[in-house]
Write a protein that holds these residues in place. Structure first.
Motif, short mmCIF file in Angstrom:
data_model
loop_
_atom_site.label_atom_id
_atom_site.label_comp_id
_atom_site.label_asym_id
_atom_site.label_seq_id
_atom_site.Cartn_x
_atom_site.Cartn_y
_atom_site.Cartn_z
N ASP A 79 0.86 -1.19 0.00
CA ASP A 79 0.00 0.00 0.00
C ASP A 79 0.90 1.24 0.00
O ASP A 79 1.84 1.31 -0.80
CB ASP A 79 -0.95 -0.06 1.20
CG ASP A 79 -1.93 1.10 1.25
OD1 ASP A 79 -2.71 1.27 0.29
OD2 ASP A 79 -1.90 1.87 2.23
N GLY A 103 0.38 -3.82 -4.03
CA GLY A 103 -0.81 -2.98 -3.88
C GLY A 103 -0.52 -1.49 -3.90
O GLY A 103 -1.05 -0.74 -3.08
N ARG A 121 -9.74 -5.37 1.29
CA ARG A 121 -8.36 -5.67 1.66
C ARG A 121 -7.95 -7.08 1.28
O ARG A 121 -6.89 -7.31 0.68
CB ARG A 121 -8.15 -5.46 3.16
CG ARG A 121 -7.98 -4.01 3.59
CD ARG A 121 -7.64 -3.94 5.06
NE ARG A 121 -7.32 -2.59 5.51
CZ ARG A 121 -6.13 -2.02 5.43
NH1 ARG A 121 -5.12 -2.69 4.89
NH2 ARG A 121 -5.91 -0.80 5.88
N HIS A 164 0.33 -7.17 -7.79
CA HIS A 164 -0.95 -6.44 -7.76
C HIS A 164 -2.11 -7.38 -8.06
O HIS A 164 -2.01 -8.24 -8.94
CB HIS A 164 -0.95 -5.31 -8.79
CG HIS A 164 -1.75 -4.12 -8.36
ND1 HIS A 164 -1.21 -3.07 -7.64
CD2 HIS A 164 -3.06 -3.82 -8.52
CE1 HIS A 164 -2.15 -2.18 -7.40
NE2 HIS A 164 -3.28 -2.61 -7.91
N ASP A 168 -8.31 -5.68 -7.31
CA ASP A 168 -8.02 -4.67 -6.30
C ASP A 168 -8.92 -3.45 -6.55
O ASP A 168 -8.72 -2.71 -7.51
CB ASP A 168 -6.55 -4.26 -6.38
CG ASP A 168 -6.12 -3.31 -5.27
OD1 ASP A 168 -7.00 -2.71 -4.62
OD2 ASP A 168 -4.91 -3.16 -5.06
N SER A 171 -7.00 0.08 -5.33
CA SER A 171 -6.05 0.57 -6.33
C SER A 171 -6.26 -0.23 -7.60
O SER A 171 -5.58 -1.24 -7.83
CB SER A 171 -4.62 0.41 -5.82
OG SER A 171 -3.68 0.86 -6.76
N HIS A 195 -6.50 -6.06 -2.48
CA HIS A 195 -5.50 -5.03 -2.24
C HIS A 195 -4.29 -5.52 -1.44
O HIS A 195 -3.15 -5.20 -1.77
CB HIS A 195 -6.14 -3.84 -1.52
CG HIS A 195 -5.24 -2.66 -1.38
ND1 HIS A 195 -4.69 -2.01 -2.48
CD2 HIS A 195 -4.75 -2.01 -0.28
CE1 HIS A 195 -3.93 -1.01 -2.07
NE2 HIS A 195 -3.94 -1.00 -0.74
#
Length: 231
Positions: A79, A103, A121, A164, A168, A171, A195
């Motif tokens: 993140d 992520g 999440r 990734h 997600d 994002s 994510h």
């Protein structure tokens, strides 16, 4: 507070991973990831959320400079921790030998509820339960707009692995692809992934992808192929 996982007794350490947590998280959230990588003889040091505590970056810099920790030394960011990891690795003589980014955030997001946040999440029931019962985890931290300053890709001189999830919603993948355009990153996309890629339902596959990257890195920064033909 930092969390540590070391290689099994009797094995030589193969390198060190320094994890920068994402919004709302702390280093202990990465226990499962840390234990799995430690089993493969990599030392793992998991730190907190730099967005909440800037001192985390100083701690990461000290670990990168710590000669008692075996190399290669790899910064792992999840993140917003991924953004901080890029910025840290771009500094002259940072000591980082590679980056692993999971992520990467690309824009604002609002959950609206705790149920929506935890579903966004991770799809892993075990990790959902871990977050729900963790008093140190900060709910609602994903809401809002993170710092989205331009990343200094032109100053990153080390190999970059990007992970990734294709699902997600925090994002979106298309935005992440755009953020990595022109970067040295090799992007690996996880089907059904959400994510928190390192703690998602495909966490075993994510960890295996990380180990393969690390084994290639140990041979050379050019990441020579060591396995081919896997469908």
């Amino acid at each position: 507070m930092s969390f540590s996982w070391d290689e099994p007794e009797g094995l030589a350490a193969r390198g060190t991973l320094i994890v920068l947590a994402g919004r709302g998280e702390h280093g202990g959230v990465y226990e499962r990831f840390g234990r799995r990588l430690a089993f493969d003889a990599y030392r793992v040091r998991a730190l907190g959320d730099p967005a909440a505590d800037p001192a985390v970056l100083d701690e990461a810099a000290k670990l990168l400079a710590d000669e008692s920790l075996p190399g290669p030394k790899v910064l792992v960011g999840s993140d917003t921790g991924a953004r901080y990891a890029v910025e840290l690795a771009a500094e002259p003589a940072s000591g980082a030998d590679a980056l692993i980014l999971a992520g990467l955030p690309t824009g604002p997001w609002t959950a609206g509820s705790w149920e929506a946040e935890i579903e966004a999440r991770t799809g892993c029931p075990t990790h959902q339960g871990r977050l729900a019962g963790d008093p140190a985890f900060r709910r609602g931290a994903l809401d809002g707009t993170p710092d989205l300053s331009d990343l200094p890709w032109d100053r990153v001189r080390v190999p970059v692995l990007a992970l990734h999830g294709r699902d997600d919603s925090v994002s979106p993948l298309a935005a992440a692809r755009a953020a990595y355009a022109g970067s040295p990153a090799h992007l690996v996309e996880f089907t059904g992934g959400r994510h928190d890629v390192l703690n998602d339902a495909l966490h075993r596959t994510a960890a295996a992808t990380v180990v393969l990257f690390l084994e290639r890195l140990r041979l050379s920064p050019e990441l020579p192929l060591i396995a081919e033909g896997l469908a």
